[in-house]
Design a protein around this motif. Structure first.
Motif, PDB file in Angstrom:
ATOM      1  N   ALA A 417      21.755 -30.966   3.312  1.00 50.81           N
ATOM      2  CA  ALA A 417      22.167 -31.096   4.653  1.00 50.81           C
ATOM      3  C   ALA A 417      21.505 -29.999   5.532  1.00 50.81           C
ATOM      4  O   ALA A 417      21.091 -30.088   6.713  1.00 50.81           O
ATOM      5  CB  ALA A 417      23.742 -30.856   4.984  1.00 50.81           C
ATOM      6  N   ASP A 418      21.349 -28.612   4.949  1.00 51.84           N
ATOM      7  CA  ASP A 418      20.729 -27.482   5.633  1.00 51.84           C
ATOM      8  C   ASP A 418      19.330 -27.823   5.956  1.00 51.84           C
ATOM      9  O   ASP A 418      18.853 -27.602   6.744  1.00 51.84           O
ATOM     10  CB  ASP A 418      21.366 -26.198   4.836  1.00 51.84           C
ATOM     11  CG  ASP A 418      20.577 -25.157   5.376  1.00 51.84           C
ATOM     12  OD1 ASP A 418      20.843 -24.520   6.705  1.00 51.84           O
ATOM     13  OD2 ASP A 418      19.841 -24.463   5.054  1.00 51.84           O
ATOM     14  N   ASN A 419      18.642 -28.289   4.716  1.00 53.41           N
ATOM     15  CA  ASN A 419      17.291 -28.498   4.905  1.00 53.41           C
ATOM     16  C   ASN A 419      16.854 -29.404   5.845  1.00 53.41           C
ATOM     17  O   ASN A 419      15.834 -29.527   6.637  1.00 53.41           O
ATOM     18  CB  ASN A 419      16.636 -28.522   3.388  1.00 53.41           C
ATOM     19  CG  ASN A 419      16.557 -27.420   2.851  1.00 53.41           C
ATOM     20  OD1 ASN A 419      15.341 -26.459   2.914  1.00 53.41           O
ATOM     21  ND2 ASN A 419      17.360 -26.868   2.180  1.00 53.41           N
ATOM     22  N   PHE A 420      17.738 -30.838   5.758  1.00 52.00           N
ATOM     23  CA  PHE A 420      17.533 -31.756   6.540  1.00 52.00           C
ATOM     24  C   PHE A 420      17.725 -31.243   7.985  1.00 52.00           C
ATOM     25  O   PHE A 420      16.776 -31.866   9.024  1.00 52.00           O
ATOM     26  CB  PHE A 420      18.525 -33.052   6.413  1.00 52.00           C
ATOM     27  CG  PHE A 420      18.284 -34.022   7.199  1.00 52.00           C
ATOM     28  CD1 PHE A 420      17.368 -35.235   6.755  1.00 52.00           C
ATOM     29  CD2 PHE A 420      19.177 -34.298   8.374  1.00 52.00           C
ATOM     30  CE1 PHE A 420      17.144 -36.216   7.678  1.00 52.00           C
ATOM     31  CE2 PHE A 420      18.813 -35.583   9.276  1.00 52.00           C
ATOM     32  CZ  PHE A 420      18.061 -36.466   8.991  1.00 52.00           C
ATOM     33  N   SER A 421      18.737 -30.640   8.334  1.00 52.33           N
ATOM     34  CA  SER A 421      18.838 -30.002   9.889  1.00 52.33           C
ATOM     35  C   SER A 421      17.656 -29.385  10.189  1.00 52.33           C
ATOM     36  O   SER A 421      17.322 -29.142  11.392  1.00 52.33           O
ATOM     37  CB  SER A 421      20.244 -29.568   9.795  1.00 52.33           C
ATOM     38  OG  SER A 421      20.275 -28.137   9.067  1.00 52.33           O
ATOM     39  N   ALA A 422      17.156 -28.490   9.181  1.00 53.60           N
ATOM     40  CA  ALA A 422      15.971 -27.450   9.607  1.00 53.60           C
ATOM     41  C   ALA A 422      14.981 -28.084   9.898  1.00 53.60           C
ATOM     42  O   ALA A 422      14.151 -27.801  10.811  1.00 53.60           O
ATOM     43  CB  ALA A 422      15.908 -26.504   8.269  1.00 53.60           C
ATOM     44  N   GLY A 423      14.511 -29.343   9.275  1.00 52.16           N
ATOM     45  CA  GLY A 423      13.383 -30.109   9.303  1.00 52.16           C
ATOM     46  C   GLY A 423      13.580 -30.864  10.549  1.00 52.16           C
ATOM     47  O   GLY A 423      12.448 -31.094  11.446  1.00 52.16           O
ATOM     48  N   LEU A 424      14.830 -31.458  11.025  1.00 52.01           N
ATOM     49  CA  LEU A 424      14.690 -32.074  12.269  1.00 52.01           C
ATOM     50  C   LEU A 424      14.665 -30.895  13.425  1.00 52.01           C
ATOM     51  O   LEU A 424      13.912 -31.357  14.232  1.00 52.01           O
ATOM     52  CB  LEU A 424      16.260 -32.599  12.205  1.00 52.01           C
ATOM     53  CG  LEU A 424      16.713 -33.434  13.644  1.00 52.01           C
ATOM     54  CD1 LEU A 424      15.715 -34.720  13.577  1.00 52.01           C
ATOM     55  CD2 LEU A 424      18.131 -33.788  13.582  1.00 52.01           C
ATOM     56  N   ALA A 425      15.276 -29.970  13.294  1.00 51.95           N
ATOM     57  CA  ALA A 425      15.221 -28.827  14.318  1.00 51.95           C
ATOM     58  C   ALA A 425      13.727 -28.338  14.863  1.00 51.95           C
ATOM     59  O   ALA A 425      13.481 -28.052  15.609  1.00 51.95           O
ATOM     60  CB  ALA A 425      16.283 -27.630  14.213  1.00 51.95           C
ATOM     61  N   THR A 426      13.148 -28.046  13.353  1.00 46.99           N
ATOM     62  CA  THR A 426      11.881 -27.680  13.732  1.00 46.99           C
ATOM     63  C   THR A 426      10.734 -28.494  14.238  1.00 46.99           C
ATOM     64  O   THR A 426      10.052 -28.402  15.060  1.00 46.99           O
ATOM     65  CB  THR A 426      11.073 -27.159  12.075  1.00 46.99           C
ATOM     66  OG1 THR A 426      12.160 -26.189  11.565  1.00 46.99           O
ATOM     67  CG2 THR A 426       9.806 -26.934  12.306  1.00 46.99           C
ATOM     68  N   ALA A 427      10.995 -29.768  14.060  1.00 45.97           N
ATOM     69  CA  ALA A 427      10.130 -30.906  14.728  1.00 45.97           C
ATOM     70  C   ALA A 427      10.297 -30.927  16.220  1.00 45.97           C
ATOM     71  O   ALA A 427       9.472 -30.963  16.927  1.00 45.97           O
ATOM     72  CB  ALA A 427      10.246 -32.270  13.929  1.00 45.97           C
ATOM     73  N   ALA A 428      11.775 -30.819  16.458  1.00 42.37           N
ATOM     74  CA  ALA A 428      12.058 -31.084  17.863  1.00 42.37           C
ATOM     75  C   ALA A 428      11.721 -29.681  18.662  1.00 42.37           C
ATOM     76  O   ALA A 428      11.278 -29.906  19.622  1.00 42.37           O
ATOM     77  CB  ALA A 428      13.532 -31.001  17.974  1.00 42.37           C
TER      78      ALA A 428
END
Length: 522
Positions: A417-428
């Motif tokens: 969950a932490d890495n998924f959210s980090a990937g999503l936030a980084t792309a945005a």
């Protein structure tokens, strides 16, 4: 901006520029790891002292201050290589220097040629940071804002694969070639670094093959206004300013002003006897010269992009800078203590490595890919808000893990969950930073904004260990989650300001604001 269909959103990943960014991301991920974590293992295996290895980590300052020489990439065309174009010429130069630097490092045994090895690592770091500047500028110039997240996701995929190869893969190569902790062999590490020097070839071929983005007219005029000598002078003045200001404050701090206040010494005594005071005066003179009219004229190539940002956004610039400085604070501050927390919970290093490399890598890339898709479909700010919420909320999973001990299934859920959210936030966030830059100063402004993004979280993250010692892990994770709240408020405020533009009207402040982007063919 009208909402696009899912087919149009998926089409963002089908353009040739997506493949280009994937290969450039691979070229960017290799040298970064080879001059940090992998080099540290090599040095330690060769018997180099820990203190020396610690000092060697200062090589990373090249990445922290890459914005200092970024104006050169915006406004100066390289001789001879300049025929390839403004972006491609810098990429080719940087990639050739990286390959040469890695090959040179391979020939240096740290047991006998440590100074040469570190010097070549510095060359690789500066060339790698220059490559990062050129790649970011290229990405900004080949696509509109909504496609930036997709390009960033492609870049991140290549970068993460290269980073994994340059860390775990490099250790595997060195071990396979015959070097171990018990029996160090320079030839094994030499072979490893030569392999990675050759792996820069795909990135170099990509730079030669890809299309050069068009140069905006304003950039051509700026390049004509600031010649090479002026730009070099600007970089030198900026370096002197960056060194002299903190040094001046430090020397004043060490000056014995207390004796002057008590009447035990005069100002003349300080001048004659207190070396700290003399050094402080010298740095004060240097700072004054840099900030004088002549110094400001020399700094024009750097100050012009900053002034452009302030003029375009006026008072709103402070809101934007606050958003940029705080967006990654929640997960960055928490991330400093993440591995320490895993160890304290009782997880083995093998468990941590396996879960973070397998689930962490896959979920980061998945989050970035989905983020890029959603941004094309729904726009940047909604996904930026969701990324901010997710990055803060996943810290609460770490809080739940505190009371569960070494629960491997919960560790998998938490890291995923932490890495998924980090990937999503980084792309945005990459897409949002890209939307704020002016293509006339794409390299300089993006380098500055991305540096601001890391400054405050890194400073606060330095006190994360103190927070854990005083509050415990459970309270620490709650506090890091709450650090994301101010960012969400700033996003909402910015969203409200931009909403009139999406409804077809233009806010009065933006009436005389130049366009942020000019659409370019990819």
């Amino acid at each position: 901006m009208p909402r696009k269909s899912w087919r149009e959103a998926l089409a963002a990943y089908s353009s040739p520029s997506t493949l280009v960014l994937l290969l450039l991301g691979f070229a960017a991920g290799l040298p970064y790891m080879l001059v940090f974590s992998t080099l540290s293992v090599w040095l330690r295996e060769a018997g180099v002292a820990r203190e020396t290895i610690g000092f060697a980590s200062l090589i990373g300052l090249a990445y922290a201050f890459k914005w200092v020489w970024s104006p050169l990439l915006d406004q100066w065309r390289l001789p001879l290589l300049g025929r390839l174009g403004r972006r491609r010429s810098w990429l080719v130069l940087a990639q050739v220097l990286i390959a040469i630097g890695l090959a040179g490092m391979a020939l240096c045994d740290p047991q006998t040629k440590l100074t040469w090895l570190i010097s070549l690592a510095v060359l690789v770091a500066f060339a790698s940071a220059t490559q990062d500047i050129a790649i970011d500028a290229y990405r900004l110039e080949i696509a509109e804002d909504t496609r930036q997240a997709a390009l960033a996701a492609s870049y991140m995929a290549g970068y993460r694969v290269a980073a994994l190869l340059a860390t775990a893969g490099a250790l595997y190569f060195a071990e396979g070639f015959g070097s171990t902790v018990q029996l160090y062999q320079h030839s094994a590490w030499a072979g490893t670094y030569l392999v990675f020097a050759l792996l820069m070839l795909p990135g170099l071929l990509t730079s030669l093959w890809m299309r050069e983005p068009a140069v905006p007219l304003q950039t051509q005029l700026a390049a004509a206004l600031y010649g090479f000598s002026h730009q070099i002078a600007s970089v030198l003045v900026l370096i002197v300013l960056l060194v002299s200001v903190p040094a001046m404050l430090t020397q004043f701090y060490h000056t014995d002003f207390a004796s002057l206040v008590r009447g035990e010494a005069s100002l003349l005594d300080l001048l004659l006897e207190d070396r700290a005071f003399l050094r402080a005066l010298l740095y004060t003179i240097l700072t004054t010269l840099c900030l004088s009219r002549m110094g400001r004229r020399g700094l024009a190539p750097v100050l012009t992009p900053v002034n452009d940002f302030i003029v375009r956004y006026r008072w709103q610039a402070f809101l934007l800078l606050g958003l940029i400085a705080s967006y990654r604070m929640s997960d960055t501050v928490m991330g400093v203590m993440a591995n320490v927390f895993y160890i304290d919970q009782g997880f083995t290093k093998d468990q941590i490595a396996s879960v973070s490399k397998l689930f962490g890598l896959v979920m980061t890339l998945l989050g970035a890919g989905i983020g890029g898709l959603l941004i094309v479909r729904f726009g940047i700010l909604p996904i930026l808000f969701i990324g901010g919420v997710a990055s803060a909320a996943t810290n609460l999973l770490f809080m739940l893990l505190v009371s569960m001990g070494a629960d491997l299934q919960m560790l998998i859920v938490t890291i995923s969950a932490d890495n998924f959210s980090a990937g999503l936030a980084t792309a945005a966030f990459v897409a949002y930073l890209s939307s704020l830059t002016n293509l006339q100063f794409s390299a300089t402004q993006y380098a500055l904004l991305s540096s601001i993004m890391l400054l405050l979280p890194r400073l606060i993250g330095g006190y994360s260990g103190v927070m854990v010692e005083k509050l415990g892990y459970e309270q620490f994770f709650i506090i890091t989650a709450l650090l994301g709240v101010p960012t969400l408020i700033l996003i909402v405020l910015q969203w409200k300001r931009e909403r009139p533009q999406t409804n077809g009207s233009t806010p009065p402040e933006a009436a005389d604001t130049p366009p942020l982007k000019t659409e370019a063919n990819s």
